[in-house]
Design a protein around this motif. Structure first.
Motif, mmCIF file in Angstrom:
data_model
loop_
_atom_site.group_PDB
_atom_site.id
_atom_site.type_symbol
_atom_site.label_atom_id
_atom_site.label_comp_id
_atom_site.label_asym_id
_atom_site.label_seq_id
_atom_site.Cartn_x
_atom_site.Cartn_y
_atom_site.Cartn_z
ATOM 1 N N THR A 98 0.837 -1.199 0.000
ATOM 2 C CA THR A 98 0.000 0.000 0.000
ATOM 3 C C THR A 98 0.875 1.254 0.000
ATOM 4 O OG1 THR A 98 -0.065 0.094 2.418
ATOM 5 C CG2 THR A 98 -1.767 -1.231 1.311
ATOM 6 N N ASP A 99 0.251 2.383 -0.307
ATOM 7 C CA ASP A 99 0.979 3.653 -0.231
ATOM 8 C C ASP A 99 1.515 3.888 1.177
ATOM 9 O OD1 ASP A 99 0.652 4.563 -2.913
ATOM 10 O OD2 ASP A 99 -1.418 5.098 -2.480
ATOM 11 N N ARG A 100 0.717 3.564 2.172
ATOM 12 C CA ARG A 100 1.150 3.767 3.561
ATOM 13 C C ARG A 100 2.393 2.935 3.872
ATOM 14 N NH1 ARG A 100 -1.121 5.378 8.408
ATOM 15 N NH2 ARG A 100 -3.136 5.745 7.408
ATOM 16 N N ARG A 101 2.402 1.684 3.438
ATOM 17 C CA ARG A 101 3.557 0.830 3.725
ATOM 18 C C ARG A 101 4.810 1.350 3.034
ATOM 19 N NH1 ARG A 101 4.192 -5.655 2.375
ATOM 20 N NH2 ARG A 101 6.203 -5.924 3.439
ATOM 21 N N VAL A 102 4.667 1.766 1.777
ATOM 22 C CA VAL A 102 5.809 2.319 1.050
ATOM 23 C C VAL A 102 6.347 3.560 1.748
ATOM 24 C CG1 VAL A 102 6.498 3.480 -1.089
ATOM 25 C CG2 VAL A 102 5.185 1.345 -1.188
ATOM 26 N N LEU A 103 5.448 4.448 2.153
ATOM 27 C CA LEU A 103 5.883 5.679 2.804
ATOM 28 C C LEU A 103 6.473 5.409 4.186
ATOM 29 C CD1 LEU A 103 3.034 8.151 1.797
ATOM 30 C CD2 LEU A 103 5.354 8.012 0.882
ATOM 31 N N LEU A 162 5.488 -8.427 -6.195
ATOM 32 C CA LEU A 162 6.639 -7.707 -6.721
ATOM 33 C C LEU A 162 6.194 -6.600 -7.671
ATOM 34 C CD1 LEU A 162 9.967 -9.212 -7.955
ATOM 35 C CD2 LEU A 162 8.743 -7.592 -9.400
ATOM 36 N N ARG A 163 5.305 -6.916 -8.584
ATOM 37 C CA ARG A 163 4.850 -5.930 -9.567
ATOM 38 C C ARG A 163 4.125 -4.774 -8.889
ATOM 39 N NH1 ARG A 163 1.625 -8.741 -14.082
ATOM 40 N NH2 ARG A 163 3.717 -9.645 -14.399
ATOM 41 N N ARG A 164 3.316 -5.099 -7.906
ATOM 42 C CA ARG A 164 2.599 -4.061 -7.172
ATOM 43 C C ARG A 164 3.581 -3.135 -6.452
ATOM 44 N NH1 ARG A 164 -1.496 -0.499 -6.385
ATOM 45 N NH2 ARG A 164 -1.880 -0.156 -4.158
ATOM 46 N N ALA A 165 4.623 -3.700 -5.867
ATOM 47 C CA ALA A 165 5.630 -2.878 -5.190
ATOM 48 C C ALA A 165 6.301 -1.923 -6.166
ATOM 49 C CB ALA A 165 6.673 -3.780 -4.526
#
Length: 445
Positions: free
Chosen positions: A15-20, A314-317
């Protein structure tokens, strides 16, 4: 007894939250590094002459080049530890920490023992003036004694990133760089120790940073896996680590050759242009470390997805991280375009250096957007441990940079040198992008 390997659970959603949550602490911690370089430049810039700025620039670039030859310890550790994390192999995660600490300390000791020929070789390649060379030599002779700490910290950082413990990385960098800035102000502006004061401040900060890093990893030392010597020295795992690290080492040597040649070619234009390039490189370092926040997110998330064998994850990341990285690059470019002259004046007091830096400031406004793909794809390929591709594409990009420099510098001077450097970023991004489909195919759902 607890099992050392647990079945890999279903991959957590990207998710955006996890990436951030991963990227923002890394971005903040990494931005402190070029800010530290800017403080170094600004502090010696108050001396009112160009030579100290050039000396700190050359000394810092040479030592950074030597240390970042060991950048494989940070990058390889993240990829390998993230994949072990994705597999649920806790014992291997702990063993990797022990390996990288041993490698880092040993490598630093070797550099100390070889400091005389290393520093001689580095300065013999630089055509800087005698005054700049003398100051730079004194700077490096002090800082080289913290090499074991500086290199070991690379491994600790990679290990923490693999587990998404990026807030701990932020704490480590704030601790180390905060001490460095305070000692810089005291030693140089307070005690008048000049260039040697800058070097001593960094020496003390790096050793304190290693102590803090070990404290942040203390939980790993409370369980026996970190000292399971049969696992730590397992032949198969060591060979895999050696293969990954050797590929990244070659890639890092080529990348550092590009940056060192940039600095040395710039020295041909005189001390003022050399100092101006050093000031402008701080913009590029800020760009690199800010975008690395998202590249490191890609390393951790892609590595865990590869370890779990999930191509979909992987692709989503890749998609989510790329979106944030591109937006950040645009914001950085606009910020450099609007605030560049003010930043230059803050970093350099000498009017000639200020005027020279403004001549080339426009390249800093476009650099983030041109470089974003190269930084992000480095992170993706590191996480997947597709290091042979990284090595080969970096070699091709270095050749493209060399050709551009040979063609452009004689015609456009220092402008041509900056164009060639930006061309190398574009080439690295394009060549890695061409290899991305093969990376996806290697991860089976």
């Amino acid at each position: 007894m607890r099992p050392v390997t647990e079945p890999a659970s279903a991959p957590r959603p990207i998710t955006d939250r996890r990436v951030l949550n991963i990227a923002l602490p890394i971005a903040l911690s990494n931005v402190t590094i070029p800010i530290l370089g800017a403080v170094d430049t600004a502090v010696v810039g108050q001396m009112g002459t160009a030579a100290p700025i050039g000396a700190v620039g050359i000394g810092a670039v040479v030592l950074s080049a030597i240390y970042w030859v060991f950048g494989f310890l940070r990058m390889g550790t993240t990829g390998l530890a993230a994949q072990a994390q994705g597999e649920g192999n806790r014992a291997e995660v702990a063993a990797i920490l022990t390996r990288v600490l041993m490698i880092g300390i040993a490598a630093g000791v070797v550099l100390i023992l070889l400091q005389v020929p290393l520093l001689w070789a580095a300065l013999s390649l630089s055509p800087a003036s005698a005054e700049v060379e003398t100051l730079a030599r004194g700077y490096m002779e002090i800082r080289i004694w913290s090499a074991p700490a500086a290199i070991a910290i690379l491994g600790i950082t990679g290990w923490l990133i693999a587990q998404e413990r990026t807030r701990a990385v932020l704490v480590l960098q704030l601790w180390m760089n905060g001490i460095n800035v305070l000692l810089n102000l005291w030693f140089v502006l307070g005690l008048g120790w000049g260039v040697n004061g800058v070097a001593l401040a960094t020496f003390l900060a790096e050793w304190s940073g290693l102590a803090m890093g070990l404290y942040l990893c203390r939980a790993a030392f409370h369980v026996p896996d970190w000292r399971n010597w049969s696992r730590v020295f397992d032949r198969v795992r060591l060979l895999r680590m050696a293969r990954v690290n050797s590929d990244i080492l070659i890639r890092s040597l080529l990348l550092e050759a590009v940056f060192l040649s940039f600095m040395f070619l710039g020295a041909d234009f005189g001390d003022v242009t050399l100092a101006a390039n050093q000031v402008l490189l701080q913009f590029l370092y800020i760009t690199a470390y800010a975008l690395d926040g998202f590249a490191f997110s890609a390393e951790a998330l892609v590595g865990q997805a590869a370890g779990a064998g999930s191509r979909r994850t992987l692709r989503r990341a890749v998609v989510v991280v790329s979106r944030w990285a591109l937006g950040t690059a645009v914001v950085l470019g606009l910020g450099f375009w609007a605030l560049g002259p003010v930043i230059v004046d803050l970093m350099a007091k000498n009017s000639e250096v200020q005027q020279a830096a403004r001549l080339y400031l426009g390249w800093m406004a476009v650099a983030p957007v041109l470089a974003v793909a190269s930084f992000l794809l480095d992170g993706i390929f590191t996480g997947a441990t597709r290091t042979a591709d990284m090595r080969n594409m970096m070699a091709l990009s270095a050749l493209i940079y060399g050709g551009a420099a040979l063609a452009l510098v004689p015609v456009f001077g220092n402008h041509g040198l900056w164009i060639a450097l930006l061309v190398s970023f574009v080439a690295r991004g394009a060549t890695l992008a061409a290899r991305y489909p093969a990376l996806e195919r290697a991860v089976a759902d």
